[in-house]
Design an enzyme around this catalytic site. Structure first.
Site, PDB file in Angstrom:
ATOM      1  N   CYS A 111       0.781  -1.230  -0.088  1.00 17.41           N
ATOM      2  CA  CYS A 111      -0.077  -0.090  -0.106  1.00 17.41           C
ATOM      3  C   CYS A 111       0.850   1.249   0.082  1.00 17.41           C
ATOM      4  CB  CYS A 111      -0.810  -0.140   1.074  1.00 17.41           C
ATOM      5  SG  CYS A 111      -1.771  -1.548   1.272  1.00 17.41           S
ATOM      6  N   HIS A 236      -3.279   7.133   3.125  1.00 19.84           N
ATOM      7  CA  HIS A 236      -3.732   5.752   2.727  1.00 19.84           C
ATOM      8  C   HIS A 236      -5.170   5.266   3.079  1.00 19.84           C
ATOM      9  CE1 HIS A 236      -4.112   1.722   1.475  1.00 19.84           C
ATOM     10  NE2 HIS A 236      -3.858   1.465   2.408  1.00 19.84           N
ATOM     11  N   ASN A 266     -10.369  -0.302   0.434  1.00 20.69           N
ATOM     12  CA  ASN A 266      -8.902  -0.134   0.510  1.00 20.69           C
ATOM     13  C   ASN A 266      -8.424  -0.752  -0.938  1.00 20.69           C
ATOM     14  OD1 ASN A 266      -6.238  -0.454   0.624  1.00 20.69           O
ATOM     15  ND2 ASN A 266      -6.160  -1.340   2.790  1.00 20.69           N
TER      16      ASN A 266
HETATM   17  O1  UT7 Z   1      -3.618  -1.476   3.770  1.00 25.03           O
HETATM   18  C1  UT7 Z   1      -3.400  -2.329   4.814  1.00 25.03           C
HETATM   19  C2  UT7 Z   1      -4.118  -3.345   5.100  1.00 25.03           C
HETATM   20  N1  UT7 Z   1      -4.805  -3.549   6.206  1.00 25.03           N
HETATM   21  C3  UT7 Z   1      -5.374  -2.794   7.295  1.00 25.03           C
HETATM   22  O2  UT7 Z   1      -5.559  -1.552   7.135  1.00 25.03           O
HETATM   23  C4  UT7 Z   1      -6.007  -3.466   8.325  1.00 25.03           C
HETATM   24  C5  UT7 Z   1      -5.754  -2.872   9.768  1.00 25.03           C
HETATM   25  N2  UT7 Z   1      -6.784  -3.414  10.730  1.00 25.03           N
HETATM   26  C6  UT7 Z   1      -7.986  -3.051  10.988  1.00 25.03           C
HETATM   27  O3  UT7 Z   1      -8.562  -2.343   9.949  1.00 25.03           O
HETATM   28  C7  UT7 Z   1      -8.951  -3.515  11.773  1.00 25.03           C
HETATM   29  O4  UT7 Z   1      -8.228  -4.331  12.697  1.00 25.03           O
HETATM   30  C8  UT7 Z   1     -10.031  -4.539  11.110  1.00 25.03           C
HETATM   31  C9  UT7 Z   1     -11.192  -3.623  10.369  1.00 25.03           C
HETATM   32  C10 UT7 Z   1      -9.620  -5.390  10.248  1.00 25.03           C
HETATM   33  C11 UT7 Z   1     -10.828  -5.047  12.375  1.00 25.03           C
HETATM   34  O5  UT7 Z   1     -11.453  -4.157  13.208  1.00 25.03           O
HETATM   35  P1  UT7 Z   1     -11.081  -4.549  14.708  1.00 25.03           P
HETATM   36  O6  UT7 Z   1     -12.015  -3.474  15.345  1.00 25.03           O
HETATM   37  O7  UT7 Z   1      -9.496  -4.679  15.168  1.00 25.03           O
HETATM   38  O8  UT7 Z   1     -11.628  -5.765  14.936  1.00 25.03           O
HETATM   39  P2  UT7 Z   1     -11.286  -7.120  15.785  1.00 25.03           P
HETATM   40  O9  UT7 Z   1     -10.246  -7.924  14.570  1.00 25.03           O
HETATM   41  O10 UT7 Z   1     -10.674  -6.830  17.073  1.00 25.03           O
HETATM   42  O11 UT7 Z   1     -12.418  -7.974  15.721  1.00 25.03           O
HETATM   43  C12 UT7 Z   1     -13.589  -7.801  16.720  1.00 25.03           C
HETATM   44  C13 UT7 Z   1     -14.829  -8.824  16.396  1.00 25.03           C
HETATM   45  C14 UT7 Z   1     -14.299 -10.005  16.588  1.00 25.03           C
HETATM   46  O12 UT7 Z   1     -15.251 -10.788  17.047  1.00 25.03           O
HETATM   47  P3  UT7 Z   1     -14.893 -11.441  18.776  1.00 25.03           P
HETATM   48  O13 UT7 Z   1     -13.820 -12.101  18.666  1.00 25.03           O
HETATM   49  O14 UT7 Z   1     -14.803 -10.021  19.434  1.00 25.03           O
HETATM   50  O15 UT7 Z   1     -16.278 -12.088  18.798  1.00 25.03           O
HETATM   51  C15 UT7 Z   1     -14.186 -10.547  15.166  1.00 25.03           C
HETATM   52  O16 UT7 Z   1     -14.262 -11.744  15.025  1.00 25.03           O
HETATM   53  O17 UT7 Z   1     -14.997  -8.494  15.141  1.00 25.03           O
HETATM   54  C16 UT7 Z   1     -15.204  -9.317  14.519  1.00 25.03           C
HETATM   55  N3  UT7 Z   1     -15.158  -9.434  12.847  1.00 25.03           N
HETATM   56  C17 UT7 Z   1     -16.255  -9.181  12.067  1.00 25.03           C
HETATM   57  N4  UT7 Z   1     -17.396  -9.144  12.613  1.00 25.03           N
HETATM   58  C18 UT7 Z   1     -18.202  -8.876  11.468  1.00 25.03           C
HETATM   59  C19 UT7 Z   1     -14.091  -9.219  12.353  1.00 25.03           C
HETATM   60  N5  UT7 Z   1     -14.337  -8.978  11.070  1.00 25.03           N
HETATM   61  C20 UT7 Z   1     -15.668  -8.853  11.089  1.00 25.03           C
HETATM   62  C21 UT7 Z   1     -16.681  -8.547   9.792  1.00 25.03           C
HETATM   63  N6  UT7 Z   1     -18.000  -8.615  10.362  1.00 25.03           N
HETATM   64  N7  UT7 Z   1     -16.323  -8.473   8.653  1.00 25.03           N
END
Ligand code: UT7
Length: 311
Positions: A111, A236, A266
């Site tokens: 990215c 980004h 993204n």
């Molecule tokens: O260009 C670089 C590419 N990468 C990035 O920019 C990614 C950077 N990271 C992020 O943007 C965030 O970490 C995410 C958007 C990927 C995830 O958000 P988060 O607030 O960090 O969520 P999390 O991973 O802590 O997950 C929280 C909950 C989990 O459930 P439990 O374990 O609390 O029950 C996940 O399983 O959200 C759940 N979850 C979802 N729920 C519904 C994860 N993805 C999803 C989804 N829909 N798509």
């Protein structure tokens, strides 16, 4: 004389994929995606390859710069989703632009690729090696997305952006850059053996929040500027919460940050350029504005540019 951006172009494939459509095949919701990422929609290239997207953005950038394709001395394409390992996308678009002979290469910085490519171009322009350089940031992430993985599938979109880099008038152009990488973080975001994006979202999130702010501040310092000098921030477009953290670090009001993530998701190396094209069209970036571009990505990589906008 500084090198600067003298023309820009973008290309977005036709097929839109909204959050509600994703809800139909993944255990997720429009509400979750919007509130956690800021994304509402993305576009998917169905019958086009990465080189097709790149070519269309490149054509537009060349036209917008007011030059002809044969004046391009070097083509740099930033992508992690090339059509094939070789020939490079840069060589493929060189053929389609009908400009055989000039230098052409792909670079891999995920990215951060558009910033890496532009910083490389700056060196060649300011050393008088080339008059014009075409930098393209392009991704067809849909082909490496695991559509069964809700942690990643909701985030990404396809698209391309391109910039022509050339000499600009005194005082304008790229004032400073910062490029960086931390290879020890490679394990948090990579292409797995099944050819799918694998990501530790939380780790990447933490890194991004810290690094985007840090790089933006560093590049300003290198340019001899302060936060108060900044007119516009183009981060980004990875996650609205990460972008907001960078904006707050610079102490900027909301309207001074580019926000296209809700439309395109993204798009990795393409995202900063796509945002600039839309912002220019909406009059959000004007000549002589101090603009900071900042990005991060797989590698882990990061980069920032401070520019005084205009030719
Ligand atoms: O260009 C670089 C590419 N990468 C990035 O920019 C990614 C950077 N990271 C992020 O943007 C965030 O970490 C995410 C958007 C990927 C995830 O958000 P988060 O607030 O960090 O969520 P999390 O991973 O802590 O997950 C929280 C909950 C989990 O459930 P439990 O374990 O609390 O029950 C996940 O399983 O959200 C759940 N979850 C979802 N729920 C519904 C994860 N993805 C999803 C989804 N829909 N798509």
């Amino acid at each position: 004389m500084n090198a600067g951006i003298i023309g820009m172009g973008k290309y977005i494939p036709e097929k839109a994929l909204s959050n509600s459509e994703i809800e139909q095949f993944l255990d997720t919701s429009d509400e979750w995606i919007r509130s956690r990422t800021g994304i509402g929609n993305r576009y998917i290239a169905e019958n086009e390859e990465t080189s097709d997207l790149a070519y269309k953005a490149a054509q537009q950038a060349i036209q917008n710069a007011g030059i002809t394709a044969d004046e391009v001395g070097l083509i740099i394409v930033a992508t992690v989703t090339q059509d094939q390992n070789f020939p490079s996308v840069a060589c493929q678009i060189q053929e389609r632009l009908g400009i055989s002979g000039c230098g052409a290469m792909d670079i891999s910085a995920a990215c951060s690729g558009f910033i890496y490519g532009t910083a490389i171009a700056k060196q060649f322009i300011e050393s008088n090696s080339y008059e014009y350089i075409l930098v393209v940031g392009v991704e067809k992430l849909s082909k490496i997305t695991d559509w069964k993985d809700r942690n990643t599938a909701v985030l990404f979109g396809d698209g391309a952006s391109a910039a022509v880099i050339g000499k600009v008038s005194e005082g304008r152009g790229i004032l400073a850059y910062e490029l960086g990488a931390d290879g020890t973080g490679g394990k948090h975001l990579y292409l797995n053996p099944e050819n799918h994006i694998s990501m530790n979202g939380r780790e990447v999130f933490k890194f991004a929040v810290r690094q985007m702010g840090e790089s933006a501040v560093n590049v300003l310092e290198k340019a001899g500027l302060t936060k108060g000098d900044v007119d516009y921030l183009v981060p980004h477009q990875a996650n609205i919460r990460i972008m907001e953290a960078a904006r707050e670090r610079l102490g900027l009001p909301e309207e001074k940050m580019s926000k296209t993530i809700q439309k395109y998701g993204n798009t990795s190396a393409a995202s900063i350029g796509i945002s600039i094209v839309d912002d220019l069209a909406e009059g959000k970036i004007k000549d002589d504005d101090i603009v900071v571009l900042v990005g991060f990505g797989g590698g882990l990589t990061w980069g920032a540019l401070a520019l005084k906008w205009g030719k």
